[in-house]
Design a protein around this motif. Structure first.
Motif, PDB file in Angstrom:
ATOM      1  N   ASP A 150     -13.821  -1.706   8.995  1.00  0.00           N
ATOM      2  CA  ASP A 150     -12.601  -2.514   8.995  1.00  0.00           C
ATOM      3  C   ASP A 150     -12.926  -3.929   8.501  1.00  0.00           C
ATOM      4  N   LEU A 151     -13.257  -4.044   7.205  1.00  0.00           N
ATOM      5  CA  LEU A 151     -13.709  -5.313   6.634  1.00  0.00           C
ATOM      6  C   LEU A 151     -12.963  -5.676   5.349  1.00  0.00           C
ATOM      7  N   GLN A 152     -11.704  -5.343   5.245  1.00  0.00           N
ATOM      8  CA  GLN A 152     -10.962  -5.618   4.025  1.00  0.00           C
ATOM      9  C   GLN A 152     -10.638  -7.112   3.890  1.00  0.00           C
ATOM     10  N   GLN A 153     -10.627  -7.583   2.627  1.00  0.00           N
ATOM     11  CA  GLN A 153     -10.324  -8.985   2.338  1.00  0.00           C
ATOM     12  C   GLN A 153      -9.407  -9.067   1.136  1.00  0.00           C
ATOM     13  N   TRP A 154      -8.424  -9.930   1.220  1.00  0.00           N
ATOM     14  CA  TRP A 154      -7.489 -10.169   0.137  1.00  0.00           C
ATOM     15  C   TRP A 154      -8.074 -11.202  -0.820  1.00  0.00           C
ATOM     16  N   ASP A 155      -8.134 -10.886  -2.096  1.00  0.00           N
ATOM     17  CA  ASP A 155      -8.589 -11.794  -3.142  1.00  0.00           C
ATOM     18  C   ASP A 155      -7.353 -12.213  -3.924  1.00  0.00           C
ATOM     19  N   GLY A 199      -5.494  -2.885  -6.162  1.00  0.00           N
ATOM     20  CA  GLY A 199      -4.687  -3.975  -6.676  1.00  0.00           C
ATOM     21  C   GLY A 199      -3.327  -4.048  -6.007  1.00  0.00           C
ATOM     22  N   ILE A 200      -2.706  -5.188  -6.169  1.00  0.00           N
ATOM     23  CA  ILE A 200      -1.405  -5.418  -5.533  1.00  0.00           C
ATOM     24  C   ILE A 200      -0.347  -4.457  -6.063  1.00  0.00           C
ATOM     25  N   GLN A 201      -0.445  -4.054  -7.329  1.00  0.00           N
ATOM     26  CA  GLN A 201       0.537  -3.107  -7.877  1.00  0.00           C
ATOM     27  C   GLN A 201       0.419  -1.743  -7.216  1.00  0.00           C
ATOM     28  N   ALA A 202      -0.820  -1.300  -6.975  1.00  0.00           N
ATOM     29  CA  ALA A 202      -1.014  -0.013  -6.300  1.00  0.00           C
ATOM     30  C   ALA A 202      -0.522  -0.071  -4.858  1.00  0.00           C
ATOM     31  N   LEU A 203      -0.758  -1.206  -4.192  1.00  0.00           N
ATOM     32  CA  LEU A 203      -0.249  -1.372  -2.818  1.00  0.00           C
ATOM     33  C   LEU A 203       1.275  -1.387  -2.797  1.00  0.00           C
ATOM     34  N   ALA A 204       1.887  -2.072  -3.749  1.00  0.00           N
ATOM     35  CA  ALA A 204       3.347  -2.119  -3.820  1.00  0.00           C
ATOM     36  C   ALA A 204       3.914  -0.722  -4.040  1.00  0.00           C
ATOM     37  N   LYS A 205       3.249   0.067  -4.873  1.00  0.00           N
ATOM     38  CA  LYS A 205       3.704   1.441  -5.107  1.00  0.00           C
ATOM     39  C   LYS A 205       3.611   2.269  -3.825  1.00  0.00           C
ATOM     40  N   LEU A 206       2.511   2.126  -3.080  1.00  0.00           N
ATOM     41  CA  LEU A 206       2.380   2.836  -1.804  1.00  0.00           C
ATOM     42  C   LEU A 206       3.475   2.411  -0.826  1.00  0.00           C
ATOM     43  N   ALA A 207       3.811   1.117  -0.839  1.00  0.00           N
ATOM     44  CA  ALA A 207       4.822   0.589   0.075  1.00  0.00           C
ATOM     45  C   ALA A 207       6.239   0.823  -0.436  1.00  0.00           C
ATOM     46  N   GLU A 208       6.345   1.384  -1.637  1.00  0.00           N
ATOM     47  CA  GLU A 208       7.641   1.657  -2.268  1.00  0.00           C
ATOM     48  C   GLU A 208       8.487   0.392  -2.383  1.00  0.00           C
ATOM     49  N   SER A 266       1.121 -12.749   1.978  1.00  0.00           N
ATOM     50  CA  SER A 266       1.116 -12.547   3.429  1.00  0.00           C
ATOM     51  C   SER A 266       1.369 -11.092   3.830  1.00  0.00           C
ATOM     52  N   GLN A 267       1.920 -10.276   2.938  1.00  0.00           N
ATOM     53  CA  GLN A 267       2.217  -8.874   3.252  1.00  0.00           C
ATOM     54  C   GLN A 267       1.091  -7.916   2.876  1.00  0.00           C
ATOM     55  N   VAL A 268       0.196  -8.342   2.018  1.00  0.00           N
ATOM     56  CA  VAL A 268      -0.778  -7.435   1.417  1.00  0.00           C
ATOM     57  C   VAL A 268      -1.634  -6.706   2.450  1.00  0.00           C
ATOM     58  N   LEU A 269      -2.278  -7.428   3.346  1.00  0.00           N
ATOM     59  CA  LEU A 269      -3.168  -6.769   4.312  1.00  0.00           C
ATOM     60  C   LEU A 269      -2.401  -5.908   5.304  1.00  0.00           C
ATOM     61  N   GLN A 270      -1.160  -6.288   5.597  1.00  0.00           N
ATOM     62  CA  GLN A 270      -0.330  -5.463   6.473  1.00  0.00           C
ATOM     63  C   GLN A 270      -0.024  -4.125   5.789  1.00  0.00           C
ATOM     64  N   VAL A 271       0.330  -4.167   4.523  1.00  0.00           N
ATOM     65  CA  VAL A 271       0.601  -2.936   3.773  1.00  0.00           C
ATOM     66  C   VAL A 271      -0.665  -2.110   3.651  1.00  0.00           C
TER      67      VAL A 271
END
Length: 88
Positions: free
Chosen positions: A9-14, A36-45, A52-57
């Protein structure tokens, strides 16, 4: 789940590169993984995410991300630096 692949559990936002870095341990060796943020946005639909939302997603979709990484490791889909890059 593959027991030889561990996800600490060591993720970091760049924010500069717009991606999350998270290490994975594969048979004792540490492997760098990025989503990447685009892949996360796709997962989050959704169309876009704020910093501020990236690590939560990431956390909400952690199991899907881990499955995706495991598949890419099994396929040996490493980039030129030996890392795994998750792209949409």
């Amino acid at each position: 789940m593959n027991q030889s692949i561990l996800f600490p559990d060591l993720q970091q936002w760049d924010s500069e590169r717009q991606r999350v870095h998270f290490p994975v341990q594969v048979q004792g060796a540490t492997l760098d993984c990025y989503i990447g943020i685009q892949a996360l946005a796709k997962l989050a639909e959704c169309e876009c995410l704020s910093d501020s939302q990236v690590l939560q997603v990431f956390e909400e979709h952690r199991f899907d991300i881990e499955d995706w990484v495991e598949t890419l490791i099994e396929r040996e889909a490493f980039d030129e630096h030996g890392a795994i890059q998750l792209q949409p």
